[in-house]
Design a protein around this motif. Structure first.
Motif, mmCIF file in Angstrom:
data_model
loop_
_atom_site.group_PDB
_atom_site.id
_atom_site.type_symbol
_atom_site.label_atom_id
_atom_site.label_comp_id
_atom_site.label_asym_id
_atom_site.label_seq_id
_atom_site.Cartn_x
_atom_site.Cartn_y
_atom_site.Cartn_z
ATOM 1 N N SER A 191 -40.077 -6.630 -12.941
ATOM 2 C CA SER A 191 -39.707 -5.277 -13.323
ATOM 3 C C SER A 191 -40.911 -4.348 -13.203
ATOM 4 C CB SER A 191 -39.195 -5.258 -14.766
ATOM 5 O OG SER A 191 -38.952 -3.941 -15.223
ATOM 6 N N THR A 195 -41.171 1.759 -16.810
ATOM 7 C CA THR A 195 -39.821 2.304 -16.763
ATOM 8 C C THR A 195 -39.617 3.361 -17.839
ATOM 9 O OG1 THR A 195 -39.057 0.116 -16.034
ATOM 10 C CG2 THR A 195 -37.369 1.697 -16.751
ATOM 11 N N MET A 242 -36.203 -8.132 -22.205
ATOM 12 C CA MET A 242 -35.297 -8.245 -21.065
ATOM 13 C C MET A 242 -34.400 -9.456 -21.295
ATOM 14 S SD MET A 242 -37.565 -7.333 -17.656
ATOM 15 C CE MET A 242 -38.881 -8.499 -17.943
ATOM 16 N N GLU A 243 -33.166 -9.360 -20.886
ATOM 17 C CA GLU A 243 -32.234 -10.483 -21.012
ATOM 18 C C GLU A 243 -31.789 -10.940 -19.642
ATOM 19 O OE1 GLU A 243 -28.039 -11.918 -23.117
ATOM 20 O OE2 GLU A 243 -28.720 -9.832 -23.340
ATOM 21 N N THR A 245 -29.151 -11.815 -17.517
ATOM 22 C CA THR A 245 -27.701 -11.602 -17.489
ATOM 23 C C THR A 245 -27.067 -12.131 -16.207
ATOM 24 O OG1 THR A 245 -28.059 -9.367 -16.615
ATOM 25 C CG2 THR A 245 -27.837 -9.602 -19.005
ATOM 26 N N THR A 253 -32.640 -8.426 -10.339
ATOM 27 C CA THR A 253 -31.431 -7.768 -10.837
ATOM 28 C C THR A 253 -30.693 -8.623 -11.866
ATOM 29 O OG1 THR A 253 -30.035 -8.638 -9.044
ATOM 30 C CG2 THR A 253 -31.179 -6.541 -8.648
ATOM 31 N N SER A 254 -31.123 -9.894 -12.026
ATOM 32 C CA SER A 254 -30.507 -10.762 -13.033
ATOM 33 C C SER A 254 -31.037 -10.472 -14.437
ATOM 34 C CB SER A 254 -30.761 -12.238 -12.700
ATOM 35 O OG SER A 254 -30.089 -12.623 -11.521
ATOM 36 N N TRP A 255 -32.077 -9.632 -14.508
ATOM 37 C CA TRP A 255 -32.698 -9.316 -15.794
ATOM 38 C C TRP A 255 -32.380 -7.884 -16.188
ATOM 39 C CZ3 TRP A 255 -35.249 -13.105 -18.496
ATOM 40 C CH2 TRP A 255 -35.592 -14.266 -17.794
ATOM 41 N N LYS A 256 -31.906 -7.696 -17.395
ATOM 42 C CA LYS A 256 -31.587 -6.366 -17.912
ATOM 43 C C LYS A 256 -32.612 -5.988 -18.980
ATOM 44 C CE LYS A 256 -28.049 -3.674 -20.336
ATOM 45 N NZ LYS A 256 -26.705 -3.710 -20.984
ATOM 46 N N LYS A 257 -33.313 -4.869 -18.744
ATOM 47 C CA LYS A 257 -34.338 -4.416 -19.677
ATOM 48 C C LYS A 257 -33.710 -3.475 -20.717
ATOM 49 C CE LYS A 257 -38.456 -3.159 -18.158
ATOM 50 N NZ LYS A 257 -39.576 -2.325 -17.585
ATOM 51 N N HIS A 258 -34.013 -3.708 -22.001
ATOM 52 C CA HIS A 258 -33.564 -2.814 -23.056
ATOM 53 C C HIS A 258 -34.336 -1.498 -22.992
ATOM 54 C CE1 HIS A 258 -31.243 -5.596 -25.973
ATOM 55 N NE2 HIS A 258 -31.134 -6.038 -24.741
ATOM 56 N N ASP A 259 -33.652 -0.416 -23.291
ATOM 57 C CA ASP A 259 -34.273 0.897 -23.147
ATOM 58 C C ASP A 259 -35.107 1.319 -24.349
ATOM 59 O OD1 ASP A 259 -32.291 1.370 -24.999
ATOM 60 O OD2 ASP A 259 -31.277 2.937 -23.859
#
Length: 524
Positions: A191, A195, A242-243, A245, A253-259
């Motif tokens: 990532s 961000t 990050m999770e 997902t 793109t398999s990792w989703k970062k919390h905002d």
């Protein structure tokens, strides 16, 4: 036995406290795992090696054991940073960054235990191929904070690395592993490191992003990567999340970062991050282990905190950092220790410290064949700070008793002496509740006072008429509210105070270097 106990027919038992106080120790980048009903702590040993502590409890590190010492010279001889202990397929591995003394040359290495004993011996592997090119070494690139995790039976490494040689810009990378000591594919950038503004060192436009200290937390089929971000040297340090997902951990793109950050500092506890997550002894609770800064200046003076956390809708909820000095219940299932009298400790080897908890910078503690030294000046100080270094006997809640020790002043002329009826010890000059009787050679004084966890209040003082240059025996007798202090068998002061009725005993120095030989405690 790790200490010498002299028992009589009648023992004074202790109804020991069921709380503890943060911070529990000095240190940075704390790592702890639970293994075979023990907690094993792992930290850098003065930037020149790796030390492990084995403890029955999460709230006390125990006694240090240096399991690997860096060579005098070479590519991994200096700046030994943030070792991460893991147990993988029957062996212990310690992932650590080291250099030749130049930060730009930091690379990641692995120490592999030769057997099943966490205290070693260990074999060094590396450096890992954490750079660019098909071989990961063309060129090899700066890497720190590596840890390893499994997903669907496959092994992966995550770490903090520079995007190119000399850039000083830290990102999170991932790579597949052939074995716990070798990567099997090129690194993948997980990532961007900026961000959000809160990921930047000064939390504003124009300052750079920074991501490090990745930690994997797996719970109920979900995989989270919690990372440290912003500036480790500033109060802005915090945790992001990050999770995983998607199905492939190697696909960014398999990792989703919390905002939003998941753990950030408060007015009193700040610069929080780079720790880990471990369960309580009975497995009923999760605990966040992290470091926090000692002050708001641009530095790396830090201490270790532990506090419980929960999961909300399946996602870790860390809450906010507890204030220093806050009393918390012990982790669920943690052993409540109980020390009984009479007791005698010789302080001749490290095992004599197994019954004690140390509160102070690790480099200001030393064991010699003559006794234990507090306030010993480190040969190579690393982020050193003074904090009224003290050793406190675990599990003591004594009421009426006598205690004595022999003190030799080695350097400095400030306080050295005995703590008694002590509760709630922590890292800090006056971070304990109880009494202190000490000798101050500088102004030829014997002093008796008390602390409430934050402040010192003198009760009484007397002139020091003895010559303490070659050592002196300091003794305290406490009976009800009556307290007497003696030197070499001669009473020098007495006072009455009923603030504290019971507690443990310990040794303490204030901005001085002293050696303590023997500690004897008897009941009246």
């Amino acid at each position: 036995m790790f200490r010498t106990l002299i028992f009589s027919a009648s023992l004074i038992s202790a109804s020991v406290a069921q709380n503890f106080v943060n911070p529990i120790a000095e240190g940075a980048d704390p790592c702890v795992i639970r293994h075979d009903d023990k907690y094993i702590w792992c930290q850098s040993a003065g930037n020149r090696g790796v030390a492990l502590w084995v403890s029955d409890r999460l709230t006390s590190l125990g006694t240090p054991h240096v399991v690997w010492q860096a060579p005098e010279n070479g590519p991994y001889s200096k700046e030994v940073w943030a070792p991460e202990l893991q147990f993988i397929d029957g062996k212990f591995y310690i992932y650590v960054a080291a250099s030749d003394g130049k930060n730009a040359n930091h690379l990641a290495y692995a120490l592999e235990s030769e057997g099943s004993d966490p205290l070693g011996p260990y074999k060094l592997h590396g450096p890992f191929a954490t750079g660019e090119g098909s071989d990961g070494k063309s060129p090899n690139i700066w890497a720190i904070d590596m840890m390893v995790f499994k997903n669907d039976g496959k092994l992966y490494a995550v770490w903090s690395g520079w995007d190119k040689p000399g850039s000083d810009n830290q990102y999170l990378y991932i790579a597949p592993m052939k074995s716990p000591v070798e990567l099997s594919g090129p690194r993948v950038l997980l990532s961007k490191n900026d961000t959000y503004l809160w990921e930047r060192t000064e939390e504003r436009e124009g300052s750079r992003g920074l991501a490090e200290g990745p930690q994997i937390l797996q719970h109920e089929g979900r995989t989270f990567l919690i990372y440290s971000t912003a500036a480790s040297w500033l109060p802005t340090y915090k945790l992001g999340l990050m999770e995983l997902t998607g199905e492939d951990p190697l696909d960014p793109t398999s990792w989703k970062k919390h905002d939003q950050p998941v753990f950030r500092g408060t007015e009193k506890t700040f610069g929080v991050g780079h720790g880990g997550f471990v369960q309580s002894p009975d497995g009923k609770e999760w605990w966040n282990v992290y470091h926090a800064k000692r002050d708001r200046g641009g530095n790396w003076l830090r201490s270790i905190f532990v506090q419980p956390f929960t999961f909300r809708d399946g996602v870790p909820d860390f809450g906010q950092p507890v204030d220093p000095g806050t009393s918390l219940p012990l982790p669920s299932g943690e052993k409540i220790l109980s020390s009984s009298l009479p007791l005698a400790v010789s302080f001749r080897n490290s095992r004599d410290l197994d019954a004690f908890s140390y509160y102070g910078h690790q480099q200001f503690l030393a064991i010699t064949d003559k006794g234990v030294e507090l306030g010993t000046a480190p040969a190579e100080p690393v982020n050193a700070y003074r904090a009224g270094e003290k050793l406190v006997l675990d599990g003591g809640e004594f009421t009426d008793f006598s205690v004595d020790t022999e003190i030799s002043f080695l350097k400095g002329d400030r306080d050295a002496g005995l703590l008694f009826r002590v509760t709630d010890p922590s890292v800090g000059f006056d971070a304990q509740r109880g009494y202190f009787a000490g000798i101050i050679p500088g102004n030829k004084t014997v002093v008796l006072g008390k602390t409430d966890g934050k402040n010192w209040k003198e009760i009484s003082r007397a002139p020091l008429t003895s010559d303490v240059s070659s050592g002196v025996k300091l003794a305290v007798t406490a009976k009800g509210k009556e307290i007497t202090v003696s030197l070499d068998g001669k009473k020098v002061l007495s006072a009455e105070d009923d603030t504290y009725a019971k507690g443990s005993v310990g040794l303490r120095v204030v901005d001085t270097h002293a050696r303590f030989e023997n500690l004897n405690i008897t009941g009246n």
